[in-house]
Scaffold this motif. Structure first.
Motif, PDB file in Angstrom:
ATOM      1  N   ALA A   1       0.800  -1.113   0.024  1.00 27.97           N
ATOM      2  CA  ALA A   1       0.026   0.171   0.028  1.00 27.97           C
ATOM      3  C   ALA A   1       1.022   1.070  -0.320  1.00 27.97           C
ATOM      4  CB  ALA A   1      -0.931  -0.063   1.238  1.00 27.97           C
ATOM      5  N   ALA A   2       0.356   2.307  -0.585  1.00 25.24           N
ATOM      6  CA  ALA A   2       1.127   3.643  -0.633  1.00 25.24           C
ATOM      7  C   ALA A   2       1.262   4.233   0.697  1.00 25.24           C
ATOM      8  CB  ALA A   2       0.414   4.372  -1.562  1.00 25.24           C
ATOM      9  N   GLN A   3       2.341   4.891   0.832  1.00 20.64           N
ATOM     10  CA  GLN A   3       2.581   5.717   2.091  1.00 20.64           C
ATOM     11  C   GLN A   3       2.601   7.032   1.999  1.00 20.64           C
ATOM     12  OE1 GLN A   3       2.514   3.869   5.275  1.00 20.64           O
ATOM     13  NE2 GLN A   3       2.067   2.196   4.000  1.00 20.64           N
ATOM     14  N   PRO A   4       2.334   7.856   2.864  1.00 16.88           N
ATOM     15  CA  PRO A   4       2.334   9.194   2.704  1.00 16.88           C
ATOM     16  C   PRO A   4       3.808   9.722   2.871  1.00 16.88           C
ATOM     17  CG  PRO A   4       0.862   8.745   4.532  1.00 16.88           C
ATOM     18  CD  PRO A   4       1.461   7.586   4.125  1.00 16.88           C
ATOM     19  N   PRO A   5       4.069  10.828   2.027  1.00 12.14           N
ATOM     20  CA  PRO A   5       3.194  11.707   1.575  1.00 12.14           C
ATOM     21  C   PRO A   5       2.910  11.156   0.038  1.00 12.14           C
ATOM     22  CG  PRO A   5       5.731  12.602   1.228  1.00 12.14           C
ATOM     23  CD  PRO A   5       5.765  11.159   1.973  1.00 12.14           C
ATOM     24  N   PHE A   6       1.634  11.625  -0.248  1.00 12.54           N
ATOM     25  CA  PHE A   6       1.116  11.237  -1.608  1.00 12.54           C
ATOM     26  C   PHE A   6       1.283  12.365  -2.537  1.00 12.54           C
ATOM     27  CE2 PHE A   6      -1.575   9.042   1.662  1.00 12.54           C
ATOM     28  CZ  PHE A   6      -1.364   7.662   1.218  1.00 12.54           C
ATOM     29  N   ARG A   7       1.410  12.014  -3.630  1.00 14.84           N
ATOM     30  CA  ARG A   7       1.551  12.854  -4.796  1.00 14.84           C
ATOM     31  C   ARG A   7       0.775  12.428  -5.967  1.00 14.84           C
ATOM     32  NH1 ARG A   7       7.535  12.539  -6.674  1.00 14.84           N
ATOM     33  NH2 ARG A   7       6.865  10.466  -6.550  1.00 14.84           N
ATOM     34  N   GLY A   8       0.238  13.313  -6.802  1.00 15.61           N
ATOM     35  CA  GLY A   8      -0.699  13.077  -8.004  1.00 15.61           C
ATOM     36  C   GLY A   8      -0.301  14.271  -8.995  1.00 15.61           C
ATOM     37  N   VAL A   9      -0.916  13.650  -9.954  1.00  9.65           N
ATOM     38  CA  VAL A   9      -0.699  14.633 -11.229  1.00  9.65           C
ATOM     39  C   VAL A   9      -2.062  14.602 -11.771  1.00  9.65           C
ATOM     40  CG1 VAL A   9       0.167  15.416 -13.356  1.00  9.65           C
ATOM     41  CG2 VAL A   9       1.638  14.427 -11.632  1.00  9.65           C
ATOM     42  N   GLN A  10      -2.827  15.671 -12.192  1.00 11.11           N
ATOM     43  CA  GLN A  10      -4.125  15.486 -12.663  1.00 11.11           C
ATOM     44  C   GLN A  10      -3.968  16.373 -14.073  1.00 11.11           C
ATOM     45  OE1 GLN A  10      -7.248  17.132 -10.252  1.00 11.11           O
ATOM     46  NE2 GLN A  10      -8.663  16.970 -11.677  1.00 11.11           N
ATOM     47  N   LEU A  11      -4.601  15.546 -15.325  1.00  9.37           N
ATOM     48  CA  LEU A  11      -4.426  16.200 -16.524  1.00  9.37           C
ATOM     49  C   LEU A  11      -5.872  16.400 -16.898  1.00  9.37           C
ATOM     50  CD1 LEU A  11      -1.732  13.557 -17.499  1.00  9.37           C
ATOM     51  CD2 LEU A  11      -1.534  15.956 -16.980  1.00  9.37           C
ATOM     52  N   TRP A  12      -5.970  17.460 -17.791  1.00 16.75           N
ATOM     53  CA  TRP A  12      -7.215  17.959 -18.239  1.00 16.75           C
ATOM     54  C   TRP A  12      -6.842  18.158 -20.028  1.00 16.75           C
ATOM     55  CZ3 TRP A  12     -11.495  16.800 -15.849  1.00 16.75           C
ATOM     56  CH2 TRP A  12     -11.273  16.938 -14.544  1.00 16.75           C
ATOM     57  N   VAL A  13      -7.751  18.006 -20.802  1.00 17.05           N
ATOM     58  CA  VAL A  13      -7.501  18.062 -22.167  1.00 17.05           C
ATOM     59  C   VAL A  13      -8.769  19.197 -22.545  1.00 17.05           C
ATOM     60  CG1 VAL A  13      -7.807  16.963 -24.489  1.00 17.05           C
ATOM     61  CG2 VAL A  13      -6.793  15.834 -22.603  1.00 17.05           C
ATOM     62  N   ALA A  14      -8.401  20.003 -23.435  1.00 19.47           N
ATOM     63  CA  ALA A  14      -9.254  20.949 -24.190  1.00 19.47           C
ATOM     64  C   ALA A  14      -9.511  20.246 -25.219  1.00 19.47           C
ATOM     65  CB  ALA A  14      -8.560  22.329 -24.210  1.00 19.47           C
ATOM     66  N   GLN A  15     -11.000  20.063 -25.436  1.00 18.08           N
ATOM     67  CA  GLN A  15     -11.550  19.473 -26.370  1.00 18.08           C
ATOM     68  C   GLN A  15     -11.783  20.546 -27.732  1.00 18.08           C
ATOM     69  OE1 GLN A  15     -14.906  17.727 -24.132  1.00 18.08           O
ATOM     70  NE2 GLN A  15     -14.796  16.209 -25.392  1.00 18.08           N
ATOM     71  N   PRO A  16     -11.886  19.820 -28.742  1.00 19.24           N
ATOM     72  CA  PRO A  16     -12.052  20.652 -30.029  1.00 19.24           C
ATOM     73  C   PRO A  16     -13.390  21.237 -30.189  1.00 19.24           C
ATOM     74  CG  PRO A  16     -11.842  18.565 -30.707  1.00 19.24           C
ATOM     75  CD  PRO A  16     -11.677  18.478 -29.138  1.00 19.24           C
ATOM     76  N   GLU A  17     -13.881  22.169 -30.654  1.00 20.02           N
ATOM     77  CA  GLU A  17     -15.122  22.744 -30.818  1.00 20.02           C
ATOM     78  C   GLU A  17     -16.155  21.822 -31.347  1.00 20.02           C
ATOM     79  OE1 GLU A  17     -17.897  25.573 -30.323  1.00 20.02           O
ATOM     80  OE2 GLU A  17     -15.605  25.915 -30.045  1.00 20.02           O
ATOM     81  N   HIS A  18     -15.896  20.692 -32.026  1.00 18.94           N
ATOM     82  CA  HIS A  18     -16.824  19.759 -32.541  1.00 18.94           C
ATOM     83  C   HIS A  18     -17.277  18.893 -31.726  1.00 18.94           C
ATOM     84  CE1 HIS A  18     -13.328  17.377 -33.673  1.00 18.94           C
ATOM     85  NE2 HIS A  18     -13.796  16.445 -33.520  1.00 18.94           N
TER      86      HIS A  18
END
Length: 188
Positions: free
Chosen positions: A1-18
């Motif tokens: 199991a993971a131990q603190p400290p926890f790290r994360g990366v959150q990614l978002w994608v800009a969608q095209p107009e269509h």
């Protein structure tokens, strides 16, 4: 199991107009393909590399790698039509002549077909993100990606009011309330 400290990366994608005004969707992929690199390995988050394709949805051509490089050099063949970003997670990464520290992002404009990377220590983890430029301004606030501040305000209000725009996702995790954008008056 993971131990603190926890790290994360959150990614978002800009969608095209269509596709950006389409129905909401959620995907979960328990496993993603791994790709061998000359100086390490990578998990392919989105896109295609070395003939391997990720199963994740992409409305425009994209590349997302969670890479671990051993001390040494890697020259990654990249699509010259993409702009790229390098995000060191734990260790310095040299991108061409520039050194990028963890917590920073190196932006590589479109037009290159090779991306020279090197690390100083073994098992340096980094993200390689790329895609075709959308050719229009993007605005982001919290988890909302839009074209204008007004669209961000509308998204915030829809999220806060729990409208149909942001459908419920089956999860054991609680819904997180969005912070109020600083430009909105306090009575909305």
């Amino acid at each position: 199991a993971a131990q603190p400290p926890f790290r994360g990366v959150q990614l978002w994608v800009a969608q095209p107009e269509h596709t950006r005004h389409g129905a909401g969707a959620f995907e979960h992929h328990r496993e993603l393909p791994r790709v061998e690199l000359s100086a390490g390995e990578a998990q392919l988050l989105v896109g295609t590399l070395h003939g391997t394709a990720a199963p994740t949805r992409a409305d425009t051509p994209l590349l997302g790698l969670d890479a671990t490089l051993h001390a040494g050099d890697e020259v990654l063949g990249i699509d010259p039509g993409f702009e790229h970003a390098i995000v060191p997670v734990d260790g310095r990464v040299r991108v061409g002549a520039e050194v990028v520290e963890p917590g920073w992002l190196a932006l590589i404009p479109a037009g290159l077909d090779e991306l020279p990377l090197s690390t100083e220590r073994r098992n340096t983890r980094l993200l390689v993100l790329g895609g075709q430029p959308l050719g229009e301004p993007i605005t982001m606030w919290w988890n909302f990606v839009a074209r204008s501040r007004e669209e961000i305000s509308d998204a915030y209000l829809d999220w806060s009011r729990r409208t149909e725009r942001f459908a419920e996702v089956t999860s054991t995790l609680e819904r997180i309330e969005a912070p109020r954008p600083p430009w909105l008056p306090g009575d909305q």
